[in-house]
Design a protein around this motif. Structure first.
Motif, PDB file in Angstrom:
ATOM      1  N   GLN A 210       0.959  -1.255  -0.164  1.00 26.68           N
ATOM      2  CA  GLN A 210      -0.005   0.117   0.212  1.00 26.68           C
ATOM      3  C   GLN A 210       0.884   1.151  -0.138  1.00 26.68           C
ATOM      4  N   GLY A 211       2.080   1.611   0.073  1.00 27.61           N
ATOM      5  CA  GLY A 211       3.564   2.239  -0.208  1.00 27.61           C
ATOM      6  C   GLY A 211       3.791   2.044   1.560  1.00 27.61           C
ATOM      7  N   GLU A 212       4.780   4.099   1.457  1.00 25.18           N
ATOM      8  CA  GLU A 212       5.066   3.484   2.673  1.00 25.18           C
ATOM      9  C   GLU A 212       4.795   3.769   4.226  1.00 25.18           C
ATOM     10  N   GLU A 213       5.062   2.651   5.430  1.00 22.73           N
ATOM     11  CA  GLU A 213       4.416   3.604   5.802  1.00 22.73           C
ATOM     12  C   GLU A 213       4.789   3.167   7.233  1.00 22.73           C
ATOM     13  N   TYR A 214       5.023   4.057   8.646  1.00 25.67           N
ATOM     14  CA  TYR A 214       5.799   3.682   9.970  1.00 25.67           C
ATOM     15  C   TYR A 214       5.837   2.754  10.477  1.00 25.67           C
ATOM     16  N   VAL A 215       6.926   1.887  10.458  1.00 24.92           N
ATOM     17  CA  VAL A 215       6.729   0.374  11.829  1.00 24.92           C
ATOM     18  C   VAL A 215       7.284   0.436  12.428  1.00 24.92           C
ATOM     19  N   GLN A 216       7.339   0.030  14.261  1.00 26.34           N
ATOM     20  CA  GLN A 216       8.250   0.475  15.039  1.00 26.34           C
ATOM     21  C   GLN A 216       9.207  -1.118  14.495  1.00 26.34           C
ATOM     22  N   ILE A 217       9.674  -1.145  14.578  1.00 25.11           N
ATOM     23  CA  ILE A 217      11.145  -2.106  14.763  1.00 25.11           C
ATOM     24  C   ILE A 217      11.532  -2.814  16.180  1.00 25.11           C
TER      25      ILE A 217
ATOM     26  N   MET B  87       7.789  -6.255  13.501  1.00 24.99           N
ATOM     27  CA  MET B  87       7.175  -4.968  13.301  1.00 24.99           C
ATOM     28  C   MET B  87       5.707  -4.891  13.456  1.00 24.99           C
ATOM     29  N   GLU B  88       6.011  -3.944  14.162  1.00 22.87           N
ATOM     30  CA  GLU B  88       4.524  -3.828  14.727  1.00 22.87           C
ATOM     31  C   GLU B  88       4.126  -1.838  13.583  1.00 22.87           C
ATOM     32  N   PRO B  89       3.119  -1.792  12.455  1.00 26.18           N
ATOM     33  CA  PRO B  89       3.027  -0.531  12.095  1.00 26.18           C
ATOM     34  C   PRO B  89       2.415   0.284  13.496  1.00 26.18           C
ATOM     35  N   LEU B  90       2.505   1.543  13.159  1.00 33.78           N
ATOM     36  CA  LEU B  90       1.940   2.658  14.220  1.00 33.78           C
ATOM     37  C   LEU B  90       0.958   2.846  13.241  1.00 33.78           C
ATOM     38  N   ARG B  91      -0.063   3.069  13.551  1.00 28.68           N
ATOM     39  CA  ARG B  91      -1.400   3.392  13.233  1.00 28.68           C
ATOM     40  C   ARG B  91      -1.617   4.998  13.210  1.00 28.68           C
ATOM     41  N   MET B  92      -1.394   5.617  11.930  1.00 27.67           N
ATOM     42  CA  MET B  92      -1.456   6.991  11.700  1.00 27.67           C
ATOM     43  C   MET B  92      -2.979   7.660  11.511  1.00 27.67           C
ATOM     44  N   HIS B  93      -4.576   7.175  11.488  1.00 28.15           N
ATOM     45  CA  HIS B  93      -5.524   7.451  11.583  1.00 28.15           C
ATOM     46  C   HIS B  93      -6.274   6.702  11.784  1.00 28.15           C
ATOM     47  N   ALA B  94      -7.619   7.036  12.562  1.00 31.96           N
ATOM     48  CA  ALA B  94      -8.262   6.769  12.730  1.00 31.96           C
ATOM     49  C   ALA B  94      -9.741   5.543  12.022  1.00 31.96           C
TER      50      ALA B  94
ATOM     51  N   SER C 165       5.349   6.202  18.942  1.00 31.69           N
ATOM     52  CA  SER C 165       5.352   4.959  19.188  1.00 31.69           C
ATOM     53  C   SER C 165       6.076   4.456  20.417  1.00 31.69           C
ATOM     54  N   ARG C 166       6.532   5.235  20.965  1.00 37.36           N
ATOM     55  CA  ARG C 166       7.514   4.829  22.820  1.00 37.36           C
ATOM     56  C   ARG C 166       6.605   4.550  23.593  1.00 37.36           C
ATOM     57  N   VAL C 167       5.772   5.838  23.395  1.00 33.59           N
ATOM     58  CA  VAL C 167       4.722   5.705  24.918  1.00 33.59           C
ATOM     59  C   VAL C 167       2.998   5.562  24.356  1.00 33.59           C
ATOM     60  N   ALA C 168       2.465   5.167  23.698  1.00 32.78           N
ATOM     61  CA  ALA C 168       1.621   4.522  22.761  1.00 32.78           C
ATOM     62  C   ALA C 168       0.984   3.153  23.294  1.00 32.78           C
ATOM     63  N   PRO C 169       2.081   2.111  23.940  1.00 33.06           N
ATOM     64  CA  PRO C 169       1.690   0.993  24.134  1.00 33.06           C
ATOM     65  C   PRO C 169       1.253   0.389  25.767  1.00 33.06           C
ATOM     66  N   SER C 170       1.438   1.866  26.103  1.00 35.00           N
ATOM     67  CA  SER C 170       1.885   1.861  27.690  1.00 35.00           C
ATOM     68  C   SER C 170       0.134   2.801  28.148  1.00 35.00           C
ATOM     69  N   ASP C 171       0.066   2.709  29.475  1.00 36.77           N
ATOM     70  CA  ASP C 171      -1.045   3.805  29.690  1.00 36.77           C
ATOM     71  C   ASP C 171      -0.714   4.991  30.923  1.00 36.77           C
ATOM     72  N   ALA C 172       0.313   5.336  30.151  1.00 38.53           N
ATOM     73  CA  ALA C 172       0.928   6.507  30.687  1.00 38.53           C
ATOM     74  C   ALA C 172       0.603   7.959  30.174  1.00 38.53           C
ATOM     75  N   ALA C 173       0.106   8.895  31.334  1.00 38.35           N
ATOM     76  CA  ALA C 173      -0.587   9.907  30.962  1.00 38.35           C
ATOM     77  C   ALA C 173      -0.154  10.834  29.757  1.00 38.35           C
ATOM     78  N   VAL C 174       0.046  11.228  28.508  1.00 43.12           N
ATOM     79  CA  VAL C 174      -0.086  11.904  27.811  1.00 43.12           C
ATOM     80  C   VAL C 174      -0.085  13.390  27.591  1.00 43.12           C
ATOM     81  N   LEU C 175       0.993  14.181  27.260  1.00 41.46           N
ATOM     82  CA  LEU C 175       0.888  15.862  26.977  1.00 41.46           C
ATOM     83  C   LEU C 175       1.259  16.414  25.770  1.00 41.46           C
ATOM     84  N   LEU C 176      -0.072  16.628  25.075  1.00 39.82           N
ATOM     85  CA  LEU C 176       0.841  17.020  23.781  1.00 39.82           C
ATOM     86  C   LEU C 176       0.773  18.441  24.225  1.00 39.82           C
ATOM     87  N   HIS C 177       1.544  19.370  22.976  1.00 45.50           N
ATOM     88  CA  HIS C 177       1.967  20.604  23.744  1.00 45.50           C
ATOM     89  C   HIS C 177       2.561  21.194  22.051  1.00 45.50           C
TER      90      HIS C 177
END
Length: 457
Positions: free
Chosen positions: A98-105, A124-131, A153-165
């Motif tokens: 389907q083209g190039e996509e980001y993957v966590q290796i 390899m775990e694809p990083l889901r870039m959209h819903a 990709s580092r924090v997504a698998p965890s339950d840690a609180a994330v602040l996007l700024h």
């Protein structure tokens, strides 16, 4: 031949092949010479593996490159593992049907009975870039964008609180979606709380729900947004706008996982992962006494900064191609080289949201399927368009603006000038500025608080 194959050299141990073939994630096995020795069934299902991949170099299969990643300016987990002898993780662009996509290796070295490093197992775990497939998606390959995705990709698998700024229009909600979709909670709800648009008197009821008779107009019990997000992700957009009185109740929710509906004494439990976002500096708000310090520390377990578009100009061609498909479905819209060059030179204070609006205007102004430089110039400067009108009666900009010395002051001046010439409603002004109505409302309110703007009739 089974889904797991190994050639052309000596076969891999059967136990290794059988184990890898049972794993649900795509895996390959490489040797120290970067050659692929095996690929499991999940890799075949997701990436279309065929027998031809066995014996290829991993950089050929993944990136269509004749040289290893580390020699092409990329981070190579295999090269890192050869040096460290340990497990390594890295985010990569991977070539797929389907083209190039980001993957966590995640790459793990395997030693033989004599302790010699023989193989590397790569998950390899694809990083889901959209819903969903047809919706907006995170797009880019620039260093600033990839650094941000690496954090995601580092924090997504965890339950840690994330602040996007980051600045308005940089895609904080899209990043929050990516975090949710790449987590173990993706089968549950993703609930957005638009903090800036909720009146203080309704905030607690909307967030925690209320019981029948809790206040005038409460004719029935209603669950809140926290309850709707149970098992999933709660996204607090513009968390800096949460009233101080509500901040302590949100802190209790984060620390204990409990809350009470308005009008109830029953303590309820909920399991949510919290992601918050703000375009304002929360540390500055803490220093000014406008935001609780203890809540800030609970929200910012893992902060991620979203880069503004001016820091990732090399992504504009990719973003433009993706956005043109969305704003002009059914038309194969293209930008001429001159138009694209002009686009890359624009400062974009409204970031990706402004870029989308500019391209939508350009598509409406273009007669054919090509956006010429002249059309783009008109789309970039809406003040030259027919909707240029005198200032509305509802807002009066004060004279004597201070000299512009910073980007923030430049944006402030631009907003004041837009108000002076605009006669339409707030929604139209927001579209012309390339920002959301919610962002426009916040900026108008800030101008009023600073005395740069007075409310009219």
């Amino acid at each position: 031949m089974t889904a797991m194959s190994c050639e052309p050299d000596a076969p891999l141990p059967y136990e290794m092949l059988s184990y890898l073939d049972s794993l649900p994630e795509p895996h390959i096995v490489c040797d120290s010479g970067y050659r692929i020795r095996a690929a499991n069934a999940a890799y075949q299902r997701i990436y279309g593996h065929s027998a031809g991949i066995i014996g290829q170099h991993c950089h050929q299969a993944s990136h269509r490159s004749d040289i290893p990643c580390d020699q092409a300016g990329e981070t190579c987990p295999l090269a890192q593992a050869l040096q460290s002898g340990q497990r390594e993780r890295v985010l990569h662009l991977h070539h797929t049907p389907q083209g190039e996509e980001y993957v966590q290796i995640e790459l793990a070295p395997i030693h033989d009975a004599q302790g010699e490093l023989r193989y590397f197992i790569e998950k390899m775990e694809p990083l889901r870039m959209h819903a969903h497939d047809r919706g907006p998606r995170l797009t880019g390959t620039s260093p600033a964008f990839r650094r941000m995705l690496e954090m995601v990709s580092r924090v997504a698998p965890s339950d840690a609180a994330v602040l996007l700024h980051g600045e308005s229009g940089t895609g904080k909600e899209l990043v929050a979606h990516a975090l949710h979709e790449s987590s173990h909670r993706r089968s549950h709800a993703f609930v957005v709380v638009e903090c800036a648009s909720l009146a203080e008197t309704l905030f607690e009821s909307e967030l925690f729900g209320h019981e029948k008779g809790a206040f005038t107009g409460a004719t029935h019990s209603k669950p809140g947004l926290v309850e709707a997000a149970n098992g999933g992700t709660l996204f607090l957009d513009e968390v800096g706008d949460i009233p101080l009185g509500m901040q302590v109740k949100l802190l209790r929710l984060l620390e204990t996982g409990t809350y009470r509906r308005v009008g109830s004494t029953e303590l309820r439990h909920v399991d949510v992962r919290l992601i918050s976002a703000s375009h304002r500096s929360l540390p500055d708000m803490v220093a000014a006494g406008k935001f609780r310090q203890d809540l800030y520390y609970r929200l910012s377990t893992f902060p991620i900064r979203l880069p503004p578009l001016r820091e990732r100009r090399e992504d504009i061609p990719l973003l433009a191609a993706h956005l043109l498909q969305r704003v002009a479905p059914g038309r194969d819209m293209q930008l001429t080289p001159d138009a694209l060059q002009r686009l890359q030179g624009w400062p974009f204070p409204g970031n990706v949201r402004e870029l989308r609006n500019v391209l939508e205007r350009a598509c409406l102004l273009a007669d054919g399927d090509t956006v010429e430089d002249g059309v783009l110039a008109q789309a970039l400067q809406p003040e030259a368009a027919p909707w240029n009108q005198p200032a509305p009666a509802s807002y009066i900009a004060l004279p004597g603006a201070a000299p512009v010395t910073t980007l923030q002051q430049l944006e402030r001046q631009a907003l004041l000038q837009a108000l002076q010439r605009h006669a339409g409603n707030r929604a139209q002004l927001a579209r012309e500025l390339g920002i959301s109505e919610r962002t426009l409302y916040r900026r108008l309110r800030q101008l009023q608080q600073d005395g740069a703007l007075t409310a009219g009739r």
